[in-house]
Design a protein around this motif. Structure first.
Motif, PDB file in Angstrom:
ATOM      1  N   GLY A  17       8.837  -1.080  12.366  1.00 29.68           N
ATOM      2  CA  GLY A  17      10.036  -0.741  11.610  1.00 29.68           C
ATOM      3  C   GLY A  17      10.096  -1.335  10.223  1.00 29.68           C
ATOM      4  O   GLY A  17      11.018  -1.027   9.450  1.00 29.68           O
ATOM      5  N   ALA A  18       9.117  -2.174   9.864  1.00 28.41           N
ATOM      6  CA  ALA A  18       9.094  -2.739   8.513  1.00 28.41           C
ATOM      7  C   ALA A  18       8.837  -1.637   7.499  1.00 28.41           C
ATOM      8  O   ALA A  18       8.173  -0.632   7.789  1.00 28.41           O
ATOM      9  N   THR A  19       9.365  -1.806   6.306  1.00 26.16           N
ATOM     10  CA  THR A  19       9.138  -0.801   5.275  1.00 26.16           C
ATOM     11  C   THR A  19       7.725  -0.930   4.713  1.00 26.16           C
ATOM     12  O   THR A  19       7.082  -1.987   4.833  1.00 26.16           O
ATOM     13  N   VAL A  20       7.271   0.132   4.094  1.00 29.01           N
ATOM     14  CA  VAL A  20       5.944   0.116   3.472  1.00 29.01           C
ATOM     15  C   VAL A  20       5.871  -0.957   2.397  1.00 29.01           C
ATOM     16  O   VAL A  20       4.876  -1.684   2.296  1.00 29.01           O
ATOM     17  N   ARG A  21       6.920  -1.098   1.609  1.00 31.65           N
ATOM     18  CA  ARG A  21       6.911  -2.099   0.538  1.00 31.65           C
ATOM     19  C   ARG A  21       6.868  -3.515   1.122  1.00 31.65           C
ATOM     20  O   ARG A  21       6.218  -4.399   0.563  1.00 31.65           O
ATOM     21  N   GLN A  22       7.553  -3.744   2.235  1.00 32.20           N
ATOM     22  CA  GLN A  22       7.479  -5.053   2.887  1.00 32.20           C
ATOM     23  C   GLN A  22       6.053  -5.354   3.327  1.00 32.20           C
ATOM     24  O   GLN A  22       5.549  -6.468   3.152  1.00 32.20           O
ATOM     25  N   ALA A  23       5.404  -4.359   3.904  1.00 33.32           N
ATOM     26  CA  ALA A  23       4.026  -4.545   4.363  1.00 33.32           C
ATOM     27  C   ALA A  23       3.086  -4.808   3.187  1.00 33.32           C
ATOM     28  O   ALA A  23       2.173  -5.644   3.279  1.00 33.32           O
ATOM     29  N   VAL A  24       3.289  -4.105   2.086  1.00 36.00           N
ATOM     30  CA  VAL A  24       2.464  -4.320   0.894  1.00 36.00           C
ATOM     31  C   VAL A  24       2.615  -5.758   0.405  1.00 36.00           C
ATOM     32  O   VAL A  24       1.628  -6.422   0.043  1.00 36.00           O
ATOM     33  N   ARG A  25       3.836  -6.267   0.413  1.00 34.48           N
ATOM     34  CA  ARG A  25       4.061  -7.642  -0.035  1.00 34.48           C
ATOM     35  C   ARG A  25       3.383  -8.653   0.889  1.00 34.48           C
ATOM     36  O   ARG A  25       2.860  -9.675   0.435  1.00 34.48           O
TER      37      ARG A  25
END
Length: 206
Positions: A17-25
């Motif tokens: 459920g994490a956002t793509v931007r969270q994963a990128v960070r």
């Protein structure tokens, strides 16, 4: 060599459920290239740099002679939308040579390591390269340390480009022990023994 001796642990994971931007960070913060995706304790997928970057950048109209059409569907916003669900995994006792062969054959860059249902590590191409990059002097020191720690008979050890040669006058049982101990050292590619009654060189080390 076994996977548990090559893997990176502990493992950085992310929920679907994490956002793509969270994963990128997270990738950027930890300087890694892939994240196992975990729902509770269960591995449900893996997400890589390319998975996360896909569709995240819109074309800049300044680079084109005419206006760029806006995509008809928005880019995925959550990890669960972009992750790979069919995940290849390994066990801590998997042979590193076997895992490396699979990774080269399938072009997979990162493999989670499971002990039962739990993720205990991850092996990436960087881990395998780091093993091969170990210098001969360090490998020799580690082989000598492994033999000494076990209390085995002393051996003369030389290393050439990862290939270990053991020289000594111990019997068959001691020879086998020394050979096995040498093969567990990271970076060892082959072990040969020069001793009375020694058989042919062993196959390449995992």
């Amino acid at each position: 060599m076994l996977v548990r001796e090559a893997m990176t642990s502990p493992v950085v994971t992310i929920p679907p459920g994490a956002t793509v931007r969270q994963a990128v960070r997270v990738l950027d913060e930890h300087e890694i290239t892939a994240l196992p995706v975990v729902d509770g304790r269960r591995l449900v997928g893996i997400v890589s740099e390319m998975d996360l970057l896909r569709g995240e950048f819109e074309a800049d109209p300044r680079a084109f002679a005419r206006p760029v059409a806006t995509p008809g569907t928005p880019s995925p916003r959550h990890v669960g939308d972009v992750m790979t669900r069919d995940v290849r995994t390994a066990r801590p006792t998997t042979d590193v040579a076997e895992l490396a062969e699979m990774m080269m054959r399938t072009r997979i860059k990162s493999v989670p390591v499971l002990d039962g249902p739990d993720i205990v590590g991850i092996v990436g191409r960087r881990d395998l390269v780091a093993i091969l990059a170990r210098g001969d002097a360090r490998i020799r020191d580690d082989v000598l340390a492994a033999i000494a720690e076990y209390g085995a008979a002393p051996w003369d050890v030389s290393v050439d480009d990862g290939a270990v040669e053991l020289r000594g006058s111990a019997g068959e049982s001691a020879r086998r022990i020394a050979e096995v101990l040498a093969r567990t050292v990271p970076g060892v590619t082959r072990v040969s023994v020069r001793a009375p009654g020694a058989g042919p060189a062993s196959p390449p080390a995992p």
